[in-house]
Scaffold this active site. Structure first.
Site, PDB file in Angstrom:
ATOM      1  CB  CYS A 134      -1.135  -0.442   1.426  1.00  0.00           C
ATOM      2  SG  CYS A 134      -1.741  -1.206   1.624  1.00  0.00           S
TER       3      CYS A 134
ATOM      4  CB  CYS B 115     -34.501  -1.482  16.434  1.00  0.00           C
ATOM      5  SG  CYS B 115     -35.808  -3.185  16.822  1.00  0.00           S
ATOM      6  CG  HIS B 116     -31.386   1.238  14.942  1.00  0.00           C
ATOM      7  ND1 HIS B 116     -30.823   0.433  15.816  1.00  0.00           N
ATOM      8  CD2 HIS B 116     -30.997   0.093  14.054  1.00  0.00           C
ATOM      9  CE1 HIS B 116     -30.059  -0.841  16.516  1.00  0.00           C
ATOM     10  NE2 HIS B 116     -30.651  -1.188  14.920  1.00  0.00           N
TER      11      HIS B 116
ATOM     12  NE  ARG C 137     -24.395  -5.238  15.522  1.00  0.00           N
ATOM     13  CZ  ARG C 137     -25.582  -5.246  16.109  1.00  0.00           C
ATOM     14  NH1 ARG C 137     -26.103  -6.290  15.488  1.00  0.00           N
ATOM     15  NH2 ARG C 137     -26.258  -5.068  17.341  1.00  0.00           N
TER      16      ARG C 137
ATOM     17  CB  CYS D 117      -6.267  -1.005  -3.817  1.00  0.00           C
ATOM     18  SG  CYS D 117      -5.903   0.889  -3.901  1.00  0.00           S
TER      19      CYS D 117
ATOM     20  CB  CYS E 180     -29.691  -6.244  12.187  1.00  0.00           C
ATOM     21  SG  CYS E 180     -28.971  -5.333  13.516  1.00  0.00           S
TER      22      CYS E 180
ATOM     23  CB  CYS F 105     -33.103  -0.044  10.026  1.00  0.00           C
ATOM     24  SG  CYS F 105     -32.460  -1.495   9.408  1.00  0.00           S
TER      25      CYS F 105
ATOM     26  CB  CYS G  58      -0.148   3.837  -4.883  1.00  0.00           C
ATOM     27  SG  CYS G  58       0.617   2.954  -5.916  1.00  0.00           S
ATOM     28  CG  HIS G  59      -2.586   4.465  -0.812  1.00  0.00           C
ATOM     29  ND1 HIS G  59      -3.403   5.776  -1.948  1.00  0.00           N
ATOM     30  CD2 HIS G  59      -2.714   3.449  -1.467  1.00  0.00           C
ATOM     31  CE1 HIS G  59      -4.290   5.069  -2.296  1.00  0.00           C
ATOM     32  NE2 HIS G  59      -3.728   3.725  -2.321  1.00  0.00           N
TER      33      HIS G  59
END
Lengths: 139, 109, 282
Positions: free
Chosen positions: C98, C201-202, C239, C135, C243, C198, C101-102
């Site tokens: 990585c 609940c959230h 996650r 990449c 859920c 979603c 290039c970075h």
């Protein structure tokens, strides 16, 4: 669901086998572990503190701290775990304090016990109940 | 040797002679307790780090006997007295015989 | 046996929020230096759906909150260290790392804060994981990583650290808009036997308990997250998958277009919160 007679007999035997297991097996082991550590000596109920959450966020990773001024070692037991021993902290000459923090696994709501061996040969004991919940909607 | 075991230790870079400092140590390790079963129902054997020691210039700070109830990626926080400049050596002993080490130097003044 | 959706939801929830489980006034400062915004005004696009937005940090117990305050308490940082070594290691047919290039990973400052985002050349919305794999394959000639595997989450965490404390700021207009709309529709769709979206609940019940869990707003400013429950870094797609599985639905795969859209939408609900990754949660 239909069980054959053979299967039913097998299930029955299994049930009998389960009830024959010693109930409270871990309780006996905890006493043995304590006796091994203390040599059977009495334990004062002050002199060691155990700091732990009342309700564990998750039983897999529960933060605890133990402290006992003047201790040479502190042993921690999770009395409700299938294998109660958690760890023993032995303090060396360069220990900056007789305290340590760590993270432990608790299988269920239970008493966690900390026993300190003090440099003068005496022992101290404390315990804390930590509630462990299972059954969330955890993803 | 358990794979990818990486220690991560916090020790201040310097201290006064005789000062008490706080040290934090983490290490990535599965701490397989011996309680779990695999997909076929066979018990996955225990494979944990069973001992952690911290020494300073060869003298013991703390020596922890570790048992299966210690969490994965074991963490310890403890205090050490720093009498002089030198090296802290942290050692983790694996059930499988591997030994992991980390050294941190500290200057005094 | 048939349950009406509302009965199922009512059966799962306890109305009163658990007092004492989280200090709702606590502030998060990491290493005594990085001040995190964990509560702020809701972004305009929510149109009042939430009175304010809050990081998942605010919903966790005092002990869990503290674990994130020092990079030597935070177990997620072990994996950041591992990824740093990977960053500097050449891999693949082109013999590049990585870093080739970075340069230093600090050059990634600001990147996590604006992902997922539209990639003009590729003509698609890309998540950080998609970009990392692109990449690897195209520039390094290396094998792509498993989308939610440990190599990927560790690298996402390393890159996220470079944006810590910066406000999440994903674009929801322009070429990304249709993907954003798709994610928004998903967020409000009821899935599974339990017919839960979603939002049920959230958005409607954050702060309440769902069985033994203290519901958060489901923000993803802290992802990848070290979960105490599985003691490893977890990606947002992992996650989401869990859920939706918990609504007893056929769930989607990490890296799927559905989850890319959902990630863009959910990230935008947190526009203004600080990037916290790697965070520590239940």
């Amino acid at each position: 669901m239909n069980f054959s007679r053979r299967e039913t007999f097998g299930l029955g035997l299994g049930a009998v086998a389960l009830t024959m297991l010693p109930v409270g097996a871990s309780a006996a082991t905890v006493d043995e572990l304590i006796a091994e550590f203390t040599g059977g000596a009495d334990m004062a109920d002050t002199g060691v503190t155990l700091t732990a959450p009342e309700i564990a966020e998750n039983g897999n990773t529960v933060p605890i701290s133990v402290e006992a001024p003047g201790a040479s070692a502190i042993m921690v037991l999770a009395t409700g775990n299938p294998t109660p021993p958690v760890g023993t902290f032995n303090f060396g000459p360069l220990a900056g304090s007789r305290s340590a923090s760590t993270r432990i696994r608790l299988a269920t709501t239970q008493d966690v016990v900390a026993i300190a061996k003090l440099e003068d040969g005496t022992f101290a004991r404390t315990s804390a109940e930590i509630k462990v919940t299972i059954g969330g909607c955890g993803g | 040797m358990a794979e990818g075991v990486t220690p991560r230790v916090k020790v201040p870079k310097k201290a006064e002679a005789g000062e008490v400092i706080t040290i934090k140590t983490l290490i990535s390790h599965p701490m397989e307790s011996g309680q779990r079963k695999d997909g076929d129902g066979n018990v996955i054997p225990r494979s944990i780090i069973n001992r952690f020691t911290a020494e300073f210039n060869g003298e013991s700070v703390i020596d922890v006997k570790m048992e299966p109830a210690m969490s994965t990626n074991p963490y310890f926080e403890f205090d050490a007295t720093v009498p002089e400049a030198g090296d802290f050596k942290f050692t983790w002993y694996d059930d499988d015989g591997s030994v992991y080490e980390e050294v941190k130097s500290i200057t005094v003044g | 046996m048939k349950f009406k959706a509302m009965t199922a939801v009512a059966a799962l929830l306890v109305a009163a929020p658990m007092l004492g489980m989280a200090d709702e006034e606590a502030e998060l400062v990491v290493n005594g230096e990085i001040e995190m915004v964990t509560k702020t005004d809701a972004p305009a696009h929510l149109e009042g759906a939430l009175p304010e937005i809050m990081s998942g940090w605010r919903f966790r117990s005092d002990e869990t909150q503290q674990t994130q305050m020092d990079d030597f308490d935070n177990p997620g940082m072990i994996f950041v260290d591992q990824a740093q070594a990977v960053w500097d290691t050449a891999e693949g047919s082109e013999g590049k790392s990585c870093a080739s290039c970075h340069n230093d990973v600090e050059s990634m400052e600001g990147v996590r804060a604006v992902y997922p985002k539209w990639n003009e050349e590729a003509g698609e919305v890309r998540t950080l994981a998609m970009q990392i794999n692109d990449c690897r394959e195209t520039q390094m000639g290396a094998e792509p990583w498993k989308y939610d595997g440990s190599d990927m989450t560790a690298m996402e965490a390393l890159i996220s650290v470079q944006s810590r404390g910066m406000p999440v700021n994903v674009a929801i207009d322009g070429p990304a808009q249709s993907v954003w709309e798709q994610g928004k529709e998903m967020y409000y769709t009821r899935y599974g036997q339990l017919e839960l979206s979603c939002a049920n609940c959230h958005e409607d019940n954050y702060g309440n308990m769902i069985r033994a869990d203290h519901l958060s707003q489901g923000q993803i400013n802290g992802f990848p997250v070290y979960r105490l429950k599985n003691t490893k870094l977890n990606s947002s797609h992992a996650r989401f998958k869990g859920c939706i599985r918990d609504t007893r639905a056929e769930t989607f795969s990490p890296g799927s277009p559905e989850f890319v859209a959902l990630e863009l939408y959910v990230a935008s609900r947190g526009n203004g919160l600080s990037v916290e990754a790697p965070s520590v949660r239940n």
